[in-house]
Write an enzyme that holds these catalytic residues in place. Structure first.
Site: not given
Ligand SMILES: *Cc1c(COP(=O)(O)O)cnc(C)c1O
Length: 497
Positions: A113
């Site tokens: 993120k």
């Molecule tokens: C948010 C997140 C995801 C999922 O990503 P999306 O864009 O919501 O599909 C997968 N792995 C981790 C570690 C995340 O923080």
């Protein structure tokens, strides 16, 4: 270049610039912002192969956010990716057995993120210069997104950020990551209640018109850093192109070769960015959507029925514990050739009946590109162990879901990239347990030490240094007190600027 305008997935009546879309987040009818220009201009692969991550990010952002000037985008990229990532490559590609691993966890919070949440605040800060307002971001977190938002917005001009977490219900490391956050414009508060209570409290703040009026008088507007924001989606397109470019540079691909990506998926933002990359000219063959036991998307991609009427399961890949994947709405918009009324009716069905079924021709188009699969917790643990033993790569619980799903699909001549969304040290205890090591009665830092010892790897300093960090934000409030926390913080932060 023509200016790209955005409108809601549910109506074409109002158009906004990308700056306005980023400031607003969600359209007023509840839809997500989309642009009908997507894919009309392609991005040159040779330019990407020759470019650094920073240069590639500028090109991708420039193609999708056309009302930002080149100078603005250069500054945004430099601020977001210049010093905050622990490798110059930003998102390096490494080997994973016969496949490739795209490491998205080199940012300040060690999870993917960061790639988007380092950029969104920069884009917002520039966008708000147009009207001179100050923006207070308010968000509730179950642990991870809140920290990434704090890191992204800390000390960004014209912006402040308030994060609420459920007191006593986040991990030791998540707690320290938040309460030790530095920055003159950040506010962190625990709440007495659950994550759902925190989210309800935030929703109440956004619909509190008298609070919003009082803040407006001081030139302050509330906003969110949701994953449906265009400014979070677009930065993620870059690493699909950049990963391809890295593989061309190391001779694993020839320019123009097809490629598959396997993506651990929750809200469908990350994998949708891969589909955007395809529309912009990247030769993506398959996008493999990997889910945990909350496998709504696996069922949807196989049958065309999206059905959230099922039990929510807590898994060891918590960032993928999601039953309503909001960003899917954007894909459906494009695959229905921009039929806003149809999208509005699907989303209405989801709200009222808890499910919808797409037209057969849309399912055909989805299945042309998308593949899907899921992993249970037991399969996830077994994959962490086997990947460590067979490939000598230590992966986290989310990445392991994708690796399991990828391994179930037999490899042909096409190169395959597995997206790695978090450092294994972010989920030490589950990773350690998966390796067969004892974890009982151990706190996060004891698990971190044990994981280092067991695997001869080193925890990222972003996480290991937390045990010595000073706690700066120890306040806890009731749900009813959340509005006052936001108001106080807003007045304090923006009185200074
Ligand atoms: C948010 C997140 C995801 C999922 O990503 P999306 O864009 O919501 O599909 C997968 N792995 C981790 C570690 C995340 O923080």
């Amino acid at each position: 270049m023509v200016n790209t305008f955005y409108h809601s997935t549910r109506s074409c009546a109002q158009t906004v610039t990308s700056k306005q879309a980023i400031l607003q987040g969600l359209a007023s009818d509840g839809g997500l912002y989309v642009s009908d220009e997507l894919g009309k201009n392609k991005i040159s692969l040779s330019d990407m192969v020759a470019g650094t991550y920073h240069e590639n990010a500028k090109k991708v952002l420039g193609a999708l956010l056309t009302d930002y000037t080149e100078e603005e985008l250069s500054q945004c990229v430099e601020n977001a990716y210049g010093k905050k990532f622990d490798t110059a490559a930003v998102t390096p590609v490494t080997e994973l057995g016969a496949d490739w691993l795209l490491e998205l966890f080199h940012g300040p919070t060690c999870a993917f993120k960061d790639v988007a949440l380092q950029m969104l605040p920069q884009l917002m800060s520039v966008a708000r210069e147009g009207d001179g307002r100050n923006v207070m971001i308010v968000t509730a977190t179950s642990g991870d997104t809140g920290k990434a938002a704090l890191e992204g917005f800390a000390n960004v001009p014209g912006c402040g950020v308030t994060v609420f977490y459920p007191d006593g219900k986040v991990s030791d490391i998540q707690y320290l990551q938040m309460v030790c956050q530095k920055g003159a414009n950040v506010c962190v508060s625990g709440i007495r209640g659950t994550f759902d209570d925190a989210q309800t409290g935030v929703k109440r703040i956004f619909s509190d018109t008298s609070l919003k009026e009082r803040l407006a008088k001081k030139n302050i507007v509330l906003s969110s850093a949701n994953s449906i924001n265009v400014g979070r989606l677009v930065p993620q397109v870059t690493y699909y192109f950049d990963a391809y470019a890295q593989l061309v540079r190391r001779g694993a691909l020839k320019e123009g070769d097809a490629i598959d990506f396997c993506v651990p998926t929750g809200n469908f933002g990350d994998v949708l960015a891969g589909w955007f990359a395809k529309q912009l000219g990247l030769p993506v063959r398959h996008l493999i959507v990997a889910s945990n036991t909350n496998k709504v998307l696996t069922d949807f991609i196989e049958t065309g029925t999206y059905d959230r009427r099922r039990d929510f399961v807590k898994t060891i890949s918590p960032s993928m514990d999601i039953l309503v994947s909001s960003n899917l709405e954007r894909l459906l918009y494009y695959l229905s050739d921009g039929d806003c009324d149809y999208i509005a009716s699907l989303m209405n069905d989801l709200n009222e009946k808890g499910f919808y079924t797409v037209k057969p021709e849309i399912l055909v188009r989805i299945q042309e590109t998308f593949r899907a699969g899921f992993a249970t917790d037991a399969e996830t643990r077994a994959t962490i162990k086997s990947t460590y033993e067979k490939d000598q790569v230590l992966i986290d619980t989310h990445t392991a879901v994708a690796k399991f799903v990828l391994d179930r699909i037999s490899k042909d001549g096409t190169e395959r990239v597995c997206l790695s969304t978090a450092s294994p040290y972010k989920f030490c205890s589950d990773v350690l347990q998966a390796l067969g090591e004892p974890t009982e009665g151990m706190n996060d830092f004891a698990c971190m030490d044990a994981l280092e010892a067991a695997t001869h790897t080193v925890a990222p300093v972003q996480l290991s240094s937390l045990r010595f960090s000073e706690k700066l934000h120890t306040g806890v409030c009731d749900i009813e007190g959340m509005g006052a926390v936001v108001e106080d913080a807003s007045l304090k932060i923006f009185a200074r600027s």
